[in-house]
Write a protein that holds these residues in place. Structure first.
Motif, short mmCIF file in Angstrom:
data_model
loop_
_atom_site.label_atom_id
_atom_site.label_comp_id
_atom_site.label_asym_id
_atom_site.label_seq_id
_atom_site.Cartn_x
_atom_site.Cartn_y
_atom_site.Cartn_z
N LYS A 126 0.85 -1.19 0.00
CA LYS A 126 0.00 0.00 0.00
C LYS A 126 0.88 1.23 0.00
O LYS A 126 2.12 1.15 0.10
N ALA A 127 0.23 2.38 -0.09
CA ALA A 127 0.97 3.65 -0.05
C ALA A 127 0.20 4.66 0.79
O ALA A 127 -1.04 4.65 0.81
N GLU A 128 0.95 5.49 1.47
CA GLU A 128 0.37 6.61 2.20
C GLU A 128 0.62 7.87 1.37
O GLU A 128 1.76 8.16 1.01
N ILE A 129 -0.44 8.58 1.07
CA ILE A 129 -0.36 9.73 0.15
C ILE A 129 -0.96 10.97 0.80
O ILE A 129 -2.04 10.92 1.38
N SER A 152 -1.03 15.52 -0.09
CA SER A 152 -0.72 16.50 -1.13
C SER A 152 0.35 17.49 -0.66
O SER A 152 0.51 17.74 0.53
N TYR A 153 1.03 18.04 -1.64
CA TYR A 153 2.02 19.08 -1.36
C TYR A 153 1.36 20.27 -0.67
O TYR A 153 1.91 20.83 0.29
N GLN A 154 0.17 20.62 -1.13
CA GLN A 154 -0.52 21.77 -0.56
C GLN A 154 -0.87 21.57 0.91
O GLN A 154 -0.74 22.47 1.74
N ASP A 155 -1.30 20.33 1.25
CA ASP A 155 -1.61 20.03 2.65
C ASP A 155 -0.35 20.11 3.51
O ASP A 155 -0.40 20.55 4.67
N LYS A 202 -1.78 12.52 9.65
CA LYS A 202 -2.63 11.32 9.73
C LYS A 202 -3.82 11.55 10.64
O LYS A 202 -4.96 11.24 10.29
N THR A 203 -3.53 12.06 11.84
CA THR A 203 -4.62 12.30 12.80
C THR A 203 -5.57 13.38 12.31
O THR A 203 -6.73 13.42 12.73
N MET A 204 -5.09 14.24 11.43
CA MET A 204 -5.94 15.29 10.86
C MET A 204 -6.76 14.78 9.68
O MET A 204 -7.56 15.52 9.09
N GLY A 205 -6.54 13.52 9.31
CA GLY A 205 -7.30 12.92 8.21
C GLY A 205 -6.85 13.37 6.83
O GLY A 205 -7.61 13.27 5.86
N LEU A 206 -5.60 13.83 6.73
CA LEU A 206 -5.09 14.34 5.45
C LEU A 206 -4.22 13.34 4.69
O LEU A 206 -3.77 13.62 3.58
N VAL A 207 -3.99 12.16 5.31
CA VAL A 207 -3.18 11.12 4.66
C VAL A 207 -4.10 10.00 4.18
O VAL A 207 -4.86 9.43 4.96
#
Length: 363
Positions: A317-320, A322-325, A337-342
């Protein structure tokens, strides 16, 4: 993914001068034909401000840019397909590159010899285009001759090849490059296997001087580029040469003085990426922050393969994210991760421009 661009053009169009400036290689660029005989190469880092910004966030031990290999190939002359000038040697060197950069002389300088003793960028473009097409016509004709054996043996691939190559030959006899020949997915491999010069992507570079460019002349050049399914960009080779040893601040000041938005290197690399349909993704950590090149529309498993075949064959699998985030949460980069952005994605996830990836592989 390795990206290499081959500079071609008539002798004394500023090809080697531009190559020197962009690659910062000090090779010969004298005022006489065939100064370049063996192809010169230069590896150039792809400028990317995003990589610099990510480096500030992660503070890694090293920062690694994408790279482009520039290859300066000897000047081409009329009748090269028949062996004139460096002839076949020149043509064979072109076959190794991903994209052809055709440098066209749009500056008029009586102190620099023109191999045809005149100033006519449109004619220069036609000479190069014609020579490449004529070389390809020879290749297709030879292939058709060999294909006769397959037809006699009643092989279905022989009949298919005959139809496709006969149509392609007619297309090129009318002065069109192979890259503009329409073909479907079944027909494409027949043409690709010939490694035709005019089937390679091409970018025209108008090497302009300090004087204003003739608008009508430039628009005519754009039409020729369109006809050949290519693009045309402007670069001031002399200016690039003068800036070659400047630092970034000095370059920016000089570009501003000339009213130019970005350096010729930036313009050319962006156009090469666009022409080849390439994008960038990043891997970031304490050890290194690195930019990688991928084909637009690549799946996660394919992007992983750009790093190492192991990551592709043993992909889990991969964790992704964005550059902007990443930029919006510089101080909380470890909390994404905890912010739900990954996102946790599988092998079929379609990578996006600027994605930051962490690939997880099995044993």
């Amino acid at each position: 993914m390795n990206l290499n661009c081959g500079f071609v053009g008539l002798p004394n169009v500023g090809k080697s001068t531009l190559f020197n400036a962009l690659s910062k290689n000090n090779i010969a660029a004298e005022n006489y034909p065939f100064c370049t005989i063996e192809p010169n190469t230069g590896i150039v880092e792809v400028p990317d401000e995003r990589l610099n910004n990510l480096t500030k966030i992660f503070n890694p031990k090293r920062k690694i840019h994408n790279t482009v290999e520039f290859i300066d190939i000897a000047g081409l002359v009329k009748n090269a397909h028949q062996g004139e000038g460096l002839g076949n040697k020149f043509l064979s060197q072109i076959r190794s590159v991903n994209v052809i950069i055709q440098v066209v002389r749009f500056f008029n300088d009586e102190n620099i010899t023109h191999v045809e003793n005149r100033f006519d960028p449109i004619e220069d473009m036609e000479i190069i285009n014609t020579e490449l097409i004529l070389a390809d016509i020879k290749t297709v004709e030879k292939s058709l001759e060999k294909n006769v054996k397959l037809i006699k043996a009643n092989k279905p691939e022989g009949k298919l090849a005959e139809v496709i190559l006969t149509s392609l030959l007619e297309h090129m006899d009318n002065g069109f490059a192979a890259r503009s020949f329409k073909r479907n997915s079944k027909e494409d491999p027949v043409i690709k296997n010939l490694f035709l010069l005019t089937d390679k992507p091409m970018i025209y570079v108008a090497n302009i001087g300090e004087r204003s460019i003739d608008i009508e002349l430039f628009e005519e050049a754009v039409s020729i580029a369109d006809k050949n399914k290519s693009s045309l960009i402007k670069i001031n080779g002399k200016l690039e040469s003068e800036m070659a040893d400047f630092n970034d601040e000095e370059k920016n000041l000089m570009l501003k003085d000339y009213g130019i938005k970005e350096s010729g290197l930036d313009t050319l690399i962006k156009e090469a990426y666009k022409t080849l349909g390439l994008e960038t993704f990043f891997t970031c950590g304490e050890k290194e922050v690195r930019a990688w090149t991928m084909k637009k529309g690549s799946q996660a498993v394919e992007a992983a393969g750009e790093i190492h075949t192991d990551f592709s064959t043993k992909f889990i699998k991969a964790e992704i994210y964005s550059y902007q985030d990443a930029m919006n949460n510089k101080e909380k980069i470890n909390e994404l991760k905890t912010m739900g952005l990954v996102k946790m994605v599988g092998r079929d996830y379609i990578m996006q421009e600027g994605d930051i990836a962490y690939f997880i592989k099995g044993q």
